[in-house]
Design an enzyme around this catalytic site. Sequence first.
Site, PDB file in Angstrom:
ATOM      1  N   HIS A 158       4.911  12.958  29.179  1.00 30.89           N
ATOM      2  CA  HIS A 158       4.303  11.715  29.682  1.00 30.89           C
ATOM      3  C   HIS A 158       5.286  10.546  29.589  1.00 30.89           C
ATOM      4  O   HIS A 158       4.869   9.394  29.470  1.00 30.89           O
ATOM      5  CB  HIS A 158       3.015  11.362  28.924  1.00 30.89           C
ATOM      6  CG  HIS A 158       2.070  12.509  28.782  1.00 30.89           C
ATOM      7  ND1 HIS A 158       1.051  12.752  29.678  1.00 30.89           N
ATOM      8  CD2 HIS A 158       2.014  13.514  27.870  1.00 30.89           C
ATOM      9  CE1 HIS A 158       0.387  13.842  29.304  1.00 30.89           C
ATOM     10  NE2 HIS A 158       0.967  14.331  28.211  1.00 30.89           N
ATOM     11  N   SER A 279      26.135  -5.460  43.230  1.00 32.79           N
ATOM     12  CA  SER A 279      25.179  -6.208  44.039  1.00 32.79           C
ATOM     13  C   SER A 279      25.928  -7.332  44.745  1.00 32.79           C
ATOM     14  O   SER A 279      26.876  -7.898  44.201  1.00 32.79           O
ATOM     15  CB  SER A 279      24.103  -6.792  43.126  1.00 32.79           C
ATOM     16  OG  SER A 279      23.531  -7.940  43.722  1.00 32.79           O
ATOM     17  N   LYS A 285      25.390  -6.551  38.106  1.00 39.25           N
ATOM     18  CA  LYS A 285      24.699  -5.302  38.432  1.00 39.25           C
ATOM     19  C   LYS A 285      25.623  -4.107  38.605  1.00 39.25           C
ATOM     20  O   LYS A 285      26.713  -4.218  39.146  1.00 39.25           O
ATOM     21  CB  LYS A 285      23.876  -5.476  39.736  1.00 39.25           C
ATOM     22  CG  LYS A 285      22.670  -6.379  39.611  1.00 39.25           C
ATOM     23  CD  LYS A 285      21.616  -5.899  38.621  1.00 39.25           C
ATOM     24  CE  LYS A 285      20.789  -4.756  39.166  1.00 39.25           C
ATOM     25  NZ  LYS A 285      19.985  -5.151  40.316  1.00 39.25           N
ATOM     26  N   GLU A 292      19.810   7.219  43.637  1.00 39.36           N
ATOM     27  CA  GLU A 292      18.639   6.748  44.386  1.00 39.36           C
ATOM     28  C   GLU A 292      18.574   7.369  45.780  1.00 39.36           C
ATOM     29  O   GLU A 292      17.499   7.724  46.272  1.00 39.36           O
ATOM     30  CB  GLU A 292      18.675   5.224  44.508  1.00 39.36           C
ATOM     31  CG  GLU A 292      18.413   4.524  43.190  1.00 39.36           C
ATOM     32  CD  GLU A 292      18.675   3.025  43.287  1.00 39.36           C
ATOM     33  OE1 GLU A 292      17.717   2.266  43.219  1.00 39.36           O
ATOM     34  OE2 GLU A 292      19.845   2.638  43.450  1.00 39.36           O
TER      35      GLU A 292
END
Length: 465
Positions: A158, A279, A285, A292
């Site tokens: 979980h 970024s 970043k 992704e």
Amino acid sequence: MATEKAWGGRFTEDLDEVASKFLVSVEVDKHLGAVDVRGSIAHAEMLCAIGVLTVEERDAITAGLGQIGQELERGAFVFDPAREDVHMNVEATLTERIGTAGARLHTGRSRNDQVATDLRLWARDACERVASLVDALALALAQRAAEQVDVLMPAYTHLQRAQPSRLSHHLLAYVEMLDRDCGRLIDCRARLNESPLGSGAVAGTTFALDRERTAKSLGFERPMRNSIDATGDRDFLAELLAALAIAQTHLSRLAEELVLWSTQEFGFVEMADAHTTGSSMMPQKKNPDVAEVVRGKTGRVVGDLVALLVTLKGLPLGYNRDLQEDKPPVFDAVTQVSMCLEVLERVVLAMRFNAERMRRALDAGFVNATEVADYLVDKGVAFREAHAVSGRLVARAIEAKCDLPSLPLSVYREEHPAFDEGIYPVLEPERAVERRDLVGAPAKARVAAAAHDAIARISARKKTT
Ligand code: ARG
């Protein structure tokens, strides 16, 4: 676009321009060029062996096809969209070049058994190619597991810290999934390896084609048993797409964990600069874009499977032109999954693990609560009761804002008289992991052996394929 009256005497009108553009498939099926040539050479050789073609005709055909094959390889073959698909392009070009012999090639054959043959040859190669990419990623993971065998971390359920475990055990879980992915591709290859050639359009042909011979020369196990099935079904492609969709789903889970683990919140891994992006606005970043995009492509690959299944659903036997729509999803899924496997292998080999962060994650979250219960069970307490006692101790630690090892023995003894000083060493993650010493569990020797076995298994497979 002018269309030839390729269908002969039955037709007096050319195909409507819009309809013609609509039906053309060569932009997609041109990728079957190489296997189409292979299939045609086998067919021509067999036609000669049964006396339908003369030796001269056969030689002209095989030489002409050989040349077309080379041009296809170099990217020099010119496809004409007016010739609808790859099969008509190859055959028409051959006939242009060698004359009547070329026009005899299609004897006893239909594009229906031709395309089914091409697709099986293509899918067979694809299974092999993708399986070896799956193995390469699995090997990378197994090697990282072997090298990181001392790093402890929690196992999660979980997404909550659950029990003490080790990084290698986690990595090897992916190796197992990939092992099955590879197995599915190998199974798929074995099942599809039958020859449709000689099935004609749907009901065979009046020529005494030697189907055993063409099957053998194309490396198929046997001719397919039923001409309607051979030309009309594409379950082998659905099977390939299903295997790819499952594999891609595994890749997506791995990618998701890389995204999660490289957050500041987790901080378990740092992906190499070469596999991350910055970024345009926020200078600090470091984004896990590669992972992704792997995750993102999963929708597309699963969509490819669904697209084919829906195309097949409701088709009456045998061949229907709807089947032309089988190729885009298959080509797409093979390309996308291959790219994902290739890039993930590099990511996995280059990323750095933060052993310190992983180890620290074991100190919070009461990961050792099961150890407390197991300790009582060793002292003769029933597990259900021991579980309740351990839960109460967790509640007391939460109340005291401390962890289980910081609770004094008096508190333990208030909850159950069976506790003594021996509880404290049991709570140490190092020891807790070592005590998980059974098949499939994370004790060091078990995991080291599992990594070793995985590396040996994958390397052996590499040698035989
Ligand atoms: N391009 C077609 C396909 O991919 C080849 C078979 C065409 N057969 C036919 N009867 N129109 O399915």
